[in-house]
Design an enzyme around this catalytic site. Structure first.
Site, PDB file in Angstrom:
ATOM      1  N   ASP A   1     -16.438 -56.111   2.747  1.00  0.00           N
ATOM      2  CA  ASP A   1     -15.343 -55.972   2.366  1.00  0.00           C
ATOM      3  C   ASP A   1     -14.416 -54.351   2.842  1.00  0.00           C
ATOM      4  OD1 ASP A   1     -12.409 -56.403   1.183  1.00  0.00           O
ATOM      5  OD2 ASP A   1     -13.456 -56.360  -0.800  1.00  0.00           O
TER       6      ASP A   1
ATOM      7  N   HIS B   1     -14.843 -60.135   0.625  1.00  0.00           N
ATOM      8  CA  HIS B   1     -13.830 -60.350   0.098  1.00  0.00           C
ATOM      9  C   HIS B   1     -14.107 -61.844  -0.787  1.00  0.00           C
ATOM     10  CE1 HIS B   1     -10.585 -58.486  -2.037  1.00  0.00           C
ATOM     11  NE2 HIS B   1      -9.734 -59.133  -1.837  1.00  0.00           N
TER      12      HIS B   1
ATOM     13  N   SER C   1      -9.105 -58.947  -6.859  1.00  0.00           N
ATOM     14  CA  SER C   1      -8.042 -58.351  -5.236  1.00  0.00           C
ATOM     15  C   SER C   1      -7.150 -58.103  -6.363  1.00  0.00           C
ATOM     16  CB  SER C   1      -8.234 -59.491  -4.610  1.00  0.00           C
ATOM     17  OG  SER C   1      -7.555 -58.909  -3.225  1.00  0.00           O
TER      18      SER C   1
END
Length: 318
Positions: A261, A293, A166
């Site tokens: 995601d 995610h 991320s």
């Protein structure tokens, strides 16, 4: 009755954090601290090292204890940057400590997990600068004369990898770029692993939503973490606007994306941008269907998380 600024909410970013009117920030997850130890289940030993007394910048180091004590061959080195929207998480919480421990056990690498300072108390670009400072600290060990014995004795600086998830994947990308255009003596960057990288832009890519309200979250987190940013097309968040993109130092890049995601199209777009740039390396994208995610952190024993881990192991040990 007078209001109490210590309990009055200024901004509510649940389930991540809450900011109160008196400036207090309450993080709602991953605030725990796992002490360093030897983990008999994985055979991994950890310790913390303070890089800067002035800023408090710290890293957590990991070694596969039996591997380094029984085998004189030096091992690849992974520098890991945690995610959390530049605002959450740390190498010390169970969420990340357990994952990096597993990664070290399965890949047989030395790992350095970076506790860069987080926004909003320390707004970006501080986190990027901390991450570069940590990387230079890692590089200072390449002749075996650095401040910490583990990288001095056990790390192969001809086999260095960067990784992150991320926001941490965003950081790993930028550290790979910076090695390319600034250089880092003694460090040979072999590869970069980006899991669900947090990139964005003002113009939709792939099948991203076009409605402003559906795009507001991704840009809102960015502007919150980096108040002085130029916006969603800042090169720090949009690699398509970065004239230095082709300077990426790594020969290989592995990008993971997840079908559900909201950032899935950014990962694919990033690979296309790299291919169109002057960069001459090899990039691969692996998509996991039906996943969201950072699913590999939320359910590390799931089939797809196990498959993702195997792909990282293969990439580093290729």
């Amino acid at each position: 009755m007078e209001s109490n600024p210590s309990t009055e909410v200024y901004k509510d970013f649940s389930p991540f954090l809450i900011i109160y009117k008196d400036g207090r920030i309450e993080r709602l997850a991953n605030t725990d601290v796992v002490p360093t130890s030897f983990d008999p289940q994985t055979g991994v030993e950890t310790k913390d090292s303070v890089i800067s007394d002035e800023t408090g910048l710290t890293v957590r180091l990991y070694i596969p204890k039996a591997k380094v004590t029984e085998n004189p061959t030096k091992l690849p080195l992974l520098v890991y940057y945690h995610g959390g929207g530049f605002c959450m998480g740390s190498p010390f919480c169970a969420y990340y400590n357990s994952y990096v421990t597993s990664l070290v056990a399965k890949t047989n690498v030395i790992a350095v997990s970076v506790a860069y300072r987080k926004a909003p108390e320390n707004p970006l670009p501080i986190g990027f600068e901390d991450s570069w400072t940590a990387l230079k600290w890692v590089g200072s060990h390449f002749e075996g004369k650095g401040p910490d014995e583990w990288p001095n004795n056990y790390a192969d600086f001809g086999k260095v990898f960067l990784g992150g998830d991320s926001a941490g994947a965003n950081i790993a990308h930028h550290m790979g770029l910076r090695i390319g255009y600034e250089g880092l003596v003694g460090v040979k960057l072999n590869g970069v692993v980006l899991v669900h990288p947090y990139f964005w832009g003002s113009e939709p890519v792939g099948n991203e939503p076009t409605e402003a309200e559906n795009r507001a979250m991704a840009e809102g987190i960015w502007r919150f973490a980096f108040p002085t940013t130029s916006g969603a097309d800042d090169p720090f968040i949009n690699p398509g606007k970065d004239p230095k993109l082709g300077k990426l130092a790594a020969e290989r890049v592995l990008v993971f994306v997840a079908e559900k995601d909201g950032l899935v199209h950014r990962g694919w777009h990033y690979s296309e941008l790299l291919k169109k740039s002057e960069w001459s390396g090899c990039v691969e994208v692996v998509e996991f269907k039906g996943e969201d995610h950072v699913f590999h952190l939320n359910n590390p024993t799931g089939d797809n998380a196990v498959a993702l881990m195997k792909d990282i192991v293969s990439f580093i040990n290729a």
